[in-house]
Design a protein around this motif. Sequence first.
Motif, short mmCIF file in Angstrom:
data_model
loop_
_atom_site.label_atom_id
_atom_site.label_comp_id
_atom_site.label_asym_id
_atom_site.label_seq_id
_atom_site.Cartn_x
_atom_site.Cartn_y
_atom_site.Cartn_z
N GLY A 135 0.79 -1.22 0.00
CA GLY A 135 0.00 0.00 0.00
C GLY A 135 0.82 1.27 0.00
O GLY A 135 0.31 2.33 0.36
N GLY A 136 2.10 1.15 -0.39
CA GLY A 136 2.97 2.33 -0.37
C GLY A 136 3.18 2.88 1.02
O GLY A 136 3.39 4.09 1.20
N LEU A 137 3.16 2.00 2.03
CA LEU A 137 3.24 2.45 3.43
C LEU A 137 4.51 3.25 3.72
O LEU A 137 4.45 4.35 4.27
N VAL A 138 5.66 2.70 3.36
CA VAL A 138 6.93 3.38 3.67
C VAL A 138 7.77 3.52 2.41
O VAL A 138 8.18 2.52 1.80
N LYS A 139 8.03 4.76 2.05
CA LYS A 139 8.99 5.06 0.98
C LYS A 139 10.35 5.21 1.65
O LYS A 139 10.51 5.99 2.59
N PRO A 166 13.18 5.42 6.62
CA PRO A 166 11.92 5.95 6.10
C PRO A 166 12.08 7.39 5.60
O PRO A 166 12.62 8.24 6.29
N GLN A 167 11.62 7.62 4.38
CA GLN A 167 11.61 8.97 3.83
C GLN A 167 10.20 9.55 3.92
O GLN A 167 10.04 10.74 4.17
N ILE A 189 10.46 -3.34 6.06
CA ILE A 189 10.95 -3.36 4.69
C ILE A 189 10.29 -2.20 3.95
O ILE A 189 9.10 -1.94 4.13
N GLY A 190 11.04 -1.47 3.14
CA GLY A 190 10.48 -0.39 2.35
C GLY A 190 11.00 -0.44 0.93
O GLY A 190 11.91 -1.21 0.61
#
Length: 302
Positions: A135-139, A166-167, A189-190
């Motif tokens: 879900g695009g949680l962490v870029k 995390p960005q 994980i990102g």
Amino acid sequence: MVDPLNPSDKAVLAKAEILVEALPYIKRYAGRTFVIKYGGHAMGNPEAAQDFAEDVVLLGAVGINVVVVHGGGPQIGAMLKKLGVESSFVDGLRVTDKQTAEIAEMVLSGRINKELVSWIANAGGRAIGISGKDGGLVKATKVHRTRKDPDSLIEQVVDLGFVGEPQHVDTRIIDTAVSSGLIPVIAPIGVGDDGHTYNINADTMAGAIAAAVGAARLFLLTDVPGVLDKQGGLLTDLTPSAIANLKEDGTISGGMIPKLETCVQAVEAGCDAAVVLDGRVPHAMLLEIFTERGAGTLIRND
């Protein structure tokens, strides 16, 4: 015929007093969010895992939204050893090449994540296992580190490979899960803008998520009672300025420094408070949340 309750039964009265003591805290936190980083050696102990799962389910039962972020360093290390893959560390971060990154994702998003979901289910809760990629949680962005060459004392850039931080955190998938009565269990994980998968330190991941959701509490479960003074006594309340002073005088050192930096960043970015406590102690979170005496080190803004 059932015997009537003996009002003088101390064990029964003690339980009633515990419930009365917990009531104002239950009312205070109902509807708020707790982000819990679960890791350390407690993860390998079935009894500790069961206690943790029961605590998470109880928190949900009293109206607290729970988000779990888990680590898995020892388990990753064990799998790497089993597969004959060597690894090294820089400042506590594993140097992660492509093969190591794939193994780390397999262990974190696969085995550990689903084990925790199962523990929570066995305790009567409903959990959903995801990673920062879902879900695009962490870029994520690639971590850069430097260290001094021991001979020349010149700062050198160290390439940690696929290690990230995390960005940006997009909380929509968390909000959707929580609103559906589910407990998100998140593997650290990102994915980066470059499309690569990055392994993220679980403390750092939890802190970024806690800030993004405006959590009432960030809990970092560790293998120590909390932050200790030079005499070994537990420091129960700290602020960012106090932490800076303790770092300067050497009271805080080693692996506790990045943990407290994560706590400070979280509370300065929107989390009400963070707590460092011993995940090996049965029901340590409940003691911290629902009793006046607490169980760990609380970090809040000055």
